[in-house]
Write a protein that holds these residues in place. Structure first.
Motif, PDB file in Angstrom:
ATOM      1  N   ARG A  26      -5.522  -1.196   4.773  1.00 62.05           N
ATOM      2  CA  ARG A  26      -5.413  -2.634   4.554  1.00 62.05           C
ATOM      3  C   ARG A  26      -4.349  -2.999   3.521  1.00 62.05           C
ATOM      4  NH1 ARG A  26      -7.336  -2.215   8.569  1.00 62.05           N
ATOM      5  NH2 ARG A  26      -9.415  -2.770   9.332  1.00 62.05           N
ATOM      6  N   THR A  27      -4.002  -2.058   2.648  1.00 58.85           N
ATOM      7  CA  THR A  27      -3.061  -2.353   1.566  1.00 58.85           C
ATOM      8  C   THR A  27      -1.732  -1.646   1.758  1.00 58.85           C
ATOM      9  OG1 THR A  27      -4.948  -2.554   0.060  1.00 58.85           O
ATOM     10  CG2 THR A  27      -2.763  -2.378  -0.943  1.00 58.85           C
ATOM     11  N   TYR A  28      -1.779  -0.386   2.138  1.00 54.75           N
ATOM     12  CA  TYR A  28      -0.544   0.377   2.310  1.00 54.75           C
ATOM     13  C   TYR A  28       0.358  -0.254   3.361  1.00 54.75           C
ATOM     14  CZ  TYR A  28      -1.764   4.575  -0.394  1.00 54.75           C
ATOM     15  OH  TYR A  28      -2.046   5.453  -1.394  1.00 54.75           O
ATOM     16  N   ARG A  29       1.651  -0.225   3.079  1.00 59.81           N
ATOM     17  CA  ARG A  29       2.640  -0.530   4.100  1.00 59.81           C
ATOM     18  C   ARG A  29       3.119   0.776   4.715  1.00 59.81           C
ATOM     19  NH1 ARG A  29       6.690  -5.088   1.753  1.00 59.81           N
ATOM     20  NH2 ARG A  29       7.607  -4.674   3.781  1.00 59.81           N
ATOM     21  N   PHE A  30       3.952   0.673   5.743  1.00 56.53           N
ATOM     22  CA  PHE A  30       4.398   1.867   6.464  1.00 56.53           C
ATOM     23  C   PHE A  30       4.934   2.936   5.520  1.00 56.53           C
ATOM     24  CE2 PHE A  30       8.076   4.170   8.150  1.00 56.53           C
ATOM     25  CZ  PHE A  30       7.506   4.860   9.206  1.00 56.53           C
ATOM     26  N   GLU A  31       5.811   2.530   4.604  1.00 55.55           N
ATOM     27  CA  GLU A  31       6.456   3.522   3.744  1.00 55.55           C
ATOM     28  C   GLU A  31       5.480   4.208   2.805  1.00 55.55           C
ATOM     29  OE1 GLU A  31       7.604  -0.659   2.167  1.00 55.55           O
ATOM     30  OE2 GLU A  31       7.312   0.358   4.084  1.00 55.55           O
ATOM     31  N   TRP A 230      13.420   5.635   0.487  1.00 50.80           N
ATOM     32  CA  TRP A 230      14.376   4.524   0.599  1.00 50.80           C
ATOM     33  C   TRP A 230      13.645   3.198   0.829  1.00 50.80           C
ATOM     34  CZ3 TRP A 230      15.646   1.584   5.109  1.00 50.80           C
ATOM     35  CH2 TRP A 230      16.679   0.669   4.901  1.00 50.80           C
ATOM     36  N   LYS A 231      12.658   3.195   1.746  1.00 49.95           N
ATOM     37  CA  LYS A 231      11.920   1.973   2.019  1.00 49.95           C
ATOM     38  C   LYS A 231      11.080   1.545   0.818  1.00 49.95           C
ATOM     39  CE  LYS A 231      11.228   0.009   5.489  1.00 49.95           C
ATOM     40  NZ  LYS A 231      11.773  -1.281   5.999  1.00 49.95           N
ATOM     41  N   LEU A 232      10.470   2.498   0.123  1.00 56.68           N
ATOM     42  CA  LEU A 232       9.667   2.173  -1.053  1.00 56.68           C
ATOM     43  C   LEU A 232      10.521   1.527  -2.135  1.00 56.68           C
ATOM     44  CD1 LEU A 232       7.528   5.414  -1.182  1.00 56.68           C
ATOM     45  CD2 LEU A 232       6.579   3.108  -1.044  1.00 56.68           C
ATOM     46  N   THR A 233      11.741   2.025  -2.276  1.00 53.47           N
ATOM     47  CA  THR A 233      12.640   1.480  -3.290  1.00 53.47           C
ATOM     48  C   THR A 233      13.211   0.133  -2.858  1.00 53.47           C
ATOM     49  OG1 THR A 233      13.231   3.736  -3.965  1.00 53.47           O
ATOM     50  CG2 THR A 233      14.705   1.953  -4.660  1.00 53.47           C
ATOM     51  N   ALA A 234      13.654   0.048  -1.605  1.00 51.55           N
ATOM     52  CA  ALA A 234      14.256  -1.194  -1.115  1.00 51.55           C
ATOM     53  C   ALA A 234      13.251  -2.339  -1.081  1.00 51.55           C
ATOM     54  CB  ALA A 234      14.848  -0.968   0.277  1.00 51.55           C
ATOM     55  N   ASN A 235      12.020  -2.039  -0.698  1.00 54.27           N
ATOM     56  CA  ASN A 235      10.984  -3.078  -0.593  1.00 54.27           C
ATOM     57  C   ASN A 235      10.163  -3.242  -1.866  1.00 54.27           C
ATOM     58  OD1 ASN A 235      11.739  -3.476   2.090  1.00 54.27           O
ATOM     59  ND2 ASN A 235      10.188  -2.077   2.877  1.00 54.27           N
ATOM     60  N   ARG A 236      10.449  -2.406  -2.858  1.00 50.80           N
ATOM     61  CA  ARG A 236       9.734  -2.440  -4.136  1.00 50.80           C
ATOM     62  C   ARG A 236       8.219  -2.339  -3.907  1.00 50.80           C
ATOM     63  NH1 ARG A 236      13.094  -7.177  -7.450  1.00 50.80           N
ATOM     64  NH2 ARG A 236      15.144  -6.155  -7.284  1.00 50.80           N
ATOM     65  N   TRP A 238       6.484   0.634  -4.405  1.00 52.43           N
ATOM     66  CA  TRP A 238       5.878   1.751  -5.131  1.00 52.43           C
ATOM     67  C   TRP A 238       4.574   1.313  -5.809  1.00 52.43           C
ATOM     68  CZ3 TRP A 238       7.445   6.701  -4.766  1.00 52.43           C
ATOM     69  CH2 TRP A 238       8.749   6.963  -4.355  1.00 52.43           C
ATOM     70  N   SER A 239       4.534   0.062  -6.274  1.00 52.82           N
ATOM     71  CA  SER A 239       3.359  -0.415  -7.010  1.00 52.82           C
ATOM     72  C   SER A 239       2.110  -0.476  -6.143  1.00 52.82           C
ATOM     73  CB  SER A 239       3.642  -1.801  -7.590  1.00 52.82           C
ATOM     74  OG  SER A 239       3.957  -2.725  -6.553  1.00 52.82           O
ATOM     75  N   ILE A 240       2.281  -0.483  -4.814  1.00 50.89           N
ATOM     76  CA  ILE A 240       1.124  -0.545  -3.922  1.00 50.89           C
ATOM     77  C   ILE A 240       0.252   0.692  -4.088  1.00 50.89           C
ATOM     78  CG2 ILE A 240       0.446  -0.488  -1.474  1.00 50.89           C
ATOM     79  CD1 ILE A 240       2.691  -2.410  -0.879  1.00 50.89           C
ATOM     80  N   PHE A 241       0.867   1.817  -4.461  1.00 55.97           N
ATOM     81  CA  PHE A 241       0.074   3.028  -4.660  1.00 55.97           C
ATOM     82  C   PHE A 241      -0.999   2.804  -5.740  1.00 55.97           C
ATOM     83  CE2 PHE A 241       3.918   5.219  -2.898  1.00 55.97           C
ATOM     84  CZ  PHE A 241       3.294   5.796  -1.805  1.00 55.97           C
ATOM     85  N   GLU A 248      -7.244   4.993   0.945  1.00 55.89           N
ATOM     86  CA  GLU A 248      -6.041   4.862   1.753  1.00 55.89           C
ATOM     87  C   GLU A 248      -5.151   6.083   1.579  1.00 55.89           C
ATOM     88  OE1 GLU A 248      -4.045   1.259   2.206  1.00 55.89           O
ATOM     89  OE2 GLU A 248      -5.864   0.044   2.255  1.00 55.89           O
ATOM     90  N   ALA A 249      -5.088   6.625   0.364  1.00 55.52           N
ATOM     91  CA  ALA A 249      -4.324   7.856   0.141  1.00 55.52           C
ATOM     92  C   ALA A 249      -4.931   9.003   0.940  1.00 55.52           C
ATOM     93  CB  ALA A 249      -4.290   8.190  -1.347  1.00 55.52           C
ATOM     94  N   LEU A 250      -6.245   9.071   0.981  1.00 58.19           N
ATOM     95  CA  LEU A 250      -6.909  10.130   1.742  1.00 58.19           C
ATOM     96  C   LEU A 250      -6.642   9.985   3.242  1.00 58.19           C
ATOM     97  CD1 LEU A 250     -10.344  10.348  -0.113  1.00 58.19           C
ATOM     98  CD2 LEU A 250      -8.439  11.989  -0.199  1.00 58.19           C
ATOM     99  N   LEU A 251      -6.541   8.752   3.712  1.00 58.95           N
ATOM    100  CA  LEU A 251      -6.192   8.540   5.119  1.00 58.95           C
ATOM    101  C   LEU A 251      -4.778   9.050   5.407  1.00 58.95           C
ATOM    102  CD1 LEU A 251      -7.676   4.971   5.744  1.00 58.95           C
ATOM    103  CD2 LEU A 251      -8.456   7.127   6.775  1.00 58.95           C
ATOM    104  N   GLY A 252      -3.867   8.867   4.455  1.00 58.76           N
ATOM    105  CA  GLY A 252      -2.515   9.398   4.611  1.00 58.76           C
ATOM    106  C   GLY A 252      -2.523  10.922   4.664  1.00 58.76           C
TER     107      GLY A 252
END
Length: 337
Positions: A26-31, A230-236, A238-241, A248-252
């Motif tokens: 629900r929170t994570y984006r693709f990157e 690249w996507k994490l940096t371009a879309n800023r 990183w803070s979503i983690f 969500e991390a475990l799902l990844g």
């Protein structure tokens, strides 16, 4: 041979579920989830498995030729690009249709190339022609499933004002991913010497393929990790983690486990299918992946509310894909008659 067939079917089922955990985020984006998937599936787990198979892994790698070291990674580099494109395609055209295009095209290329390279004489024999017939049926099933996805997209797009440009871009990404995805099979098919060397170094018949997959992932991880960063940096993003739950991390991580697990199980199954294992096994695994991927699409609601016409097309296409697997399996059996 039956054990090999069951293993490649299991590998396909696992592979068909790789992207399903992303639907629960629900929170994570693709990157975000792609970075965790890549770190676990292409870096951590493959090398842990290789070190478990060969305690003196550095010594083993030092004894390999330069070609043996580089070949798996070069082939898997193209798969890494395909993996990233496939993940982006899912966001645009849905899990069911993206899987059908990517896996169907990758299956055709990954089945034909090893067959034509290693056993060109079989192309004129009955067993080889049966395999080719299975590939043609598989392509036919792919076309039908794709038409079902297009019909579903037209219906949902008309209802929700869908972006046809995004759909076309997603289809293009999926097609390119399908062409490049066969590189993962090539990294295994052209590394039998490394598998034999691992066996001589003390690896069991079950774990001798692990060093090949670890070397392959050196190439496969580059586009996956690079694109994610690249996507994490371009879309800023990183803070979503920090904002997202640990679930969500475990799902990844689960996505990574499903990927490398399916890859390892495929290697075990293909090696038990005889000389044509990397052709027949790849085709059967990929068709099973399409079937299970579409089943996951049903479960996650992609086909909810869709009219009966597209659903009939989908079921017909899946039936053709299952028939294609049976034909290719019979072609492998006929070679031994």
């Amino acid at each position: 041979m039956l054990t090999g067939l069951l293993l490649v079917c299991l590998a396909g089922a696992m592979a068909g579920l790789i992207l399903a955990p992303a639907k629960l985020m629900r929170t994570y984006r693709f990157e975000n989830y792609w970075l965790i998937y890549s770190l676990s599936g292409t870096v951590a787990i493959p090398w842990l498995l290789a070190a478990w198979a060969l305690p003196d892994l550095p010594g083993f790698l030092a004894g390999l030729s330069g070609a043996a070291m580089v070949t798996p990674g070069l082939f898997a580099l193209s798969w890494g690009v395909a993996s990233t494109l496939g993940g982006l395609a899912v966001a645009r055209i849905g899990l069911s249709l993206a899987y059908s295009l990517v896996i169907g095209l990758g299956a055709a290329a990954g089945t034909l190339v090893p067959l034509a390279w290693f056993y060109p004489q079989l192309l004129t024999e009955s067993s080889g022609q049966i395999v080719i017939a299975g590939i043609l049926v598989m392509v036919g099933g792919l076309v039908v499933v794709t038409k079902a996805g297009q019909a579903r997209e037209r219906q949902s797009g008309a209802a929700a004002g869908g972006d046809s440009g995004a759909f076309a871009a997603g289809v293009l990404m999926a097609v390119l991913a399908g062409v490049l995805a066969a590189g993962l099979n090539f990294s295994f098919a052209f590394s039998t010497g490394t598998v034999r060397a691992a066996e001589r170094a003390g690896a069991s018949g079950t774990s001798a393929t692990y060093p090949v997959w670890a070397l392959a992932m050196l190439g496969g991880m580059i586009p996956n990790l690079g694109f994610s960063v690249w996507k994490l940096t371009a879309n800023r993003t990183w803070s979503i983690f920090r904002a997202a739950s640990s679930g969500e991390a475990l799902l990844g991580v689960l996505m990574g486990i499903l990927f490398i697990g399916s890859t390892v199980v495929y290697g075990l199954g293909a090696s038990r299918l005889g000389p044509l294992g990397t052709s027949i096994g790849w085709g059967i695994m990929q068709t099973m992946q399409i079937v299970v991927g579409n089943a996951a699409g049903f479960v996650t609601g992609e086909w909810r509310g869709v009219a009966s016409g597209p659903l009939r097309l989908l079921f017909a296409g899946l039936a053709l894909l299952i028939l294609a697997s049976a034909i290719m399996a019979f072609g492998n059996y006929a070679k031994g008659l």
